[in-house]
Design an enzyme around this catalytic site. Structure first.
Site, PDB file in Angstrom:
ATOM      1  N   PHE A 129       0.863  -1.192   0.000  1.00  0.00           N
ATOM      2  CA  PHE A 129       0.000   0.000   0.000  1.00  0.00           C
ATOM      3  C   PHE A 129       0.894   1.234   0.000  1.00  0.00           C
ATOM      4  O   PHE A 129       1.769   1.366   0.851  1.00  0.00           O
ATOM      5  CB  PHE A 129      -0.917   0.015   1.228  1.00  0.00           C
ATOM      6  CG  PHE A 129      -1.890   1.161   1.200  1.00  0.00           C
ATOM      7  CD1 PHE A 129      -3.050   1.085   0.440  1.00  0.00           C
ATOM      8  CD2 PHE A 129      -1.634   2.335   1.900  1.00  0.00           C
ATOM      9  CE1 PHE A 129      -3.939   2.151   0.388  1.00  0.00           C
ATOM     10  CE2 PHE A 129      -2.520   3.404   1.847  1.00  0.00           C
ATOM     11  CZ  PHE A 129      -3.679   3.304   1.095  1.00  0.00           C
ATOM     12  N   ASP A 214       9.268   2.758   1.419  1.00  0.00           N
ATOM     13  CA  ASP A 214       8.096   3.493   1.896  1.00  0.00           C
ATOM     14  C   ASP A 214       8.027   3.293   3.404  1.00  0.00           C
ATOM     15  O   ASP A 214       7.617   2.243   3.894  1.00  0.00           O
ATOM     16  CB  ASP A 214       6.831   2.958   1.202  1.00  0.00           C
ATOM     17  CG  ASP A 214       5.566   3.648   1.695  1.00  0.00           C
ATOM     18  OD1 ASP A 214       5.628   4.350   2.723  1.00  0.00           O
ATOM     19  OD2 ASP A 214       4.512   3.471   1.055  1.00  0.00           O
ATOM     20  N   LYS A 243       2.756  10.465   8.047  1.00  0.00           N
ATOM     21  CA  LYS A 243       2.123  10.016   9.295  1.00  0.00           C
ATOM     22  C   LYS A 243       2.781  10.630  10.540  1.00  0.00           C
ATOM     23  O   LYS A 243       2.518  11.772  10.859  1.00  0.00           O
ATOM     24  CB  LYS A 243       2.106   8.484   9.351  1.00  0.00           C
ATOM     25  CG  LYS A 243       1.046   7.857   8.406  1.00  0.00           C
ATOM     26  CD  LYS A 243       0.819   6.394   8.740  1.00  0.00           C
ATOM     27  CE  LYS A 243      -0.159   5.718   7.796  1.00  0.00           C
ATOM     28  NZ  LYS A 243      -1.549   5.928   8.121  1.00  0.00           N
TER      29      LYS A 243
HETATM   30  N1  PLP Z   1       2.346   4.355   2.456  1.00  0.00           N
HETATM   31  C1  PLP Z   1       2.072   3.547   3.496  1.00  0.00           C
HETATM   32  C2  PLP Z   1       3.015   2.427   3.822  1.00  0.00           C
HETATM   33  C3  PLP Z   1       0.930   3.758   4.263  1.00  0.00           C
HETATM   34  O1  PLP Z   1       0.660   2.939   5.295  1.00  0.00           O
HETATM   35  C4  PLP Z   1       0.070   4.830   3.926  1.00  0.00           C
HETATM   36  C5  PLP Z   1      -1.165   5.067   4.686  1.00  0.00           C
HETATM   37  O2  PLP Z   1      -1.680   4.220   5.373  1.00  0.00           O
HETATM   38  C6  PLP Z   1       0.391   5.641   2.838  1.00  0.00           C
HETATM   39  C7  PLP Z   1       1.544   5.371   2.124  1.00  0.00           C
HETATM   40  C8  PLP Z   1      -0.488   6.789   2.435  1.00  0.00           C
HETATM   41  O3  PLP Z   1      -0.353   7.835   3.333  1.00  0.00           O
HETATM   42  P1  PLP Z   1      -1.436   9.019   3.346  1.00  0.00           P
HETATM   43  O4  PLP Z   1      -2.729   8.428   3.782  1.00  0.00           O
HETATM   44  O5  PLP Z   1      -0.861  10.029   4.302  1.00  0.00           O
HETATM   45  O6  PLP Z   1      -1.507   9.554   1.962  1.00  0.00           O
END
Ligand code: PLP
Length: 395
Positions: A129, A214, A243
């Site tokens: 994700f 990520d 986050k």
């Molecule tokens: N990348 C990862 C690993 C995530 O867990 C998330 C959100 O849960 C995101 C990207 C996306 O972040 P945002 O919701 O701040 O766009």
């Protein structure tokens, strides 16, 4: 309360109103122990006095000025990130999806600049994700998030997570980047094998591709280190963060090296709000607390205690068959008899005064404050036990 928000969210049946540390109160005055942390965002709990102070002070000086100018707050935060990581340069934005969007665009341009235009393929993992923009849902390995929005961006290949042979077969001279979550978060708290991350680094080096980690969910102390990749010692070319970077104030960032950063020349990418002084002032104050050895050690210790307590609860009640994760990012896998029913237990927990999360349909997820006290931890477990008992009576 009447709902005027678009129906892409299914809101819980309570309305949070105020919070402090790891406790939250709703509009009815009911109190909750928060072991969800706003989905791995509130790394220092709610309304930490140092963050309130930073926000208050900055709010009286300068809120927004645009990226026509740099500010002391943005430069200070960037310097902290650079001084404590592999990175030489930082790009600021507002969310995890935006950070990954920037990382992927940077990698695409890096590959194009070094080829006849054919070095554009992005390799990502199934079940990963990376956010909700069109590019990041396409790179993410969960078609349920992308299929309704076709036509999708091209040049993206998905390989099974933690499968080194599959990665080796996929990476080629056409690859511009490999993107990996060091722990797959949304799909169920699945840590990457250190050997897998090492292989990814080796393959990227061999083919002149960039390795993107990520760390939107795993970063900023959540696993007991500033970034989860430090556990394996594998260094990426680009790392995305969001986050917990702002601990609740929206901010995202990518960290990268001097070898890669110049690919973004003036005008190639941007953001109106990215790096605004309010967000950077809060994130800078948060960084100092999170990056203190005491905080990282506490996250590790409390993670161990929480994990042990969850393992015991799983054994005693038979609802969990596995507890996994690192530091204070923990997933409890539902036992086969209760397969794919994590959401029901999460809903019951809320009724019993506990905020927890699911990660996919089969895992109950915990991502509390890194400052979680023993008292809040034990009270959280006590409420979870009650919730499990109530739930088992009903199923
Ligand atoms: N990348 C990862 C690993 C995530 O867990 C998330 C959100 O849960 C995101 C990207 C996306 O972040 P945002 O919701 O701040 O766009």
């Amino acid at each position: 309360m009447q709902n005027h928000i678009t129906p892409n969210f299914s809101f819980a049946p309570i309305i949070p109103e105020r919070a402090s540390g790891s406790r939250v109160w709703d509009t009815e005055g009911r109190e909750y122990v928060d072991l969800a942390g706003g989905i791995a965002v509130n790394a220092l709990g709610h309304c930490h006095p140092k963050l309130v102070q930073a926000l208050h002070e900055q709010s009286q000086k300068l809120w927004h000025i645009s990226n026509i100018y740099t500010t002391r707050q943005a430069q200070e935060l960037a310097a902290k990130l650079v001084n404590h990581t592999f990175a030489d340069k930082v790009f600021f934005c507002n969310s995890g999806a935006e950070a990954n969007e920037a990382a992927l665009k940077l990698a695409r341009k890096y590959g194009r600049d070094r080829s006849d235009g054919s070095k554009t393929e992005i390799i990502a993992c199934t079940n990963s994700f990376h956010g909700r923009t069109l590019f990041t849902v396409s790179v993410g390995g969960q078609p349920k998030y992308s299929k309704d929005f076709a036509p999708l961006p091209e040049g993206i290949t998905h390989v099974p997570f933690n499968d080194t042979a599959a990665l080796e077969a996929a990476v080629s001279e056409r690859t511009c980047a490999v993107i990996i979550e060091p722990i797959q978060g949304e799909s169920g708290i699945l840590p990457a094998d250190p050997a897998y991350l090492e292989a990814a680094r080796r393959l990227c080096d061999r083919h002149g591709a960039l390795l993107i980690f990520d760390e939107v969910q795993t970063g900023m102390g959540r696993t007991g280190k500033l970034f989860a990749c430090e556990h394996s010692g594998v260094v990426p070319d680009i790392l995305s963060s969001a986050k917990a970077l702002g601990c609740g104030f929206p901010i995202g960032a990518i960290l990268t090296t001097d070898a890669v950063a110049p690919t973004f020349s003036p005008g190639t990418h941007g953001s109106t709000f990215g790096g605004n002084p309010l967000a950077c002032a809060v994130a800078s104050a948060a960084f100092d607390i999170i990056n203190a050895p005491g905080t990282l050690a506490h996250a590790e210790t409390q993670g161990g205690k929480l994990r042990t307590a969850l393992e015991r609860l799983g054994r005693e009640t038979g609802v969990f068959k596995q507890v996994r994760g690192m530091g204070l990012l923990i997933g409890c896998v539902m036992a086969d008899a209760y397969g794919n029913r994590a959401g029901e237990l999460v809903s019951q927990a809320l009724k019993d005064g506990l905020m927890v999360l699911s990660a996919g349909a089969n895992v109950v997820r915990f991502a509390p404050s890194l400052l979680l006290s023993d008292e809040d931890l034990h009270e959280g477990i006590r409420r979870l036990k009650t919730a499990v008992q109530h739930w088992l009576q009903a199923v």
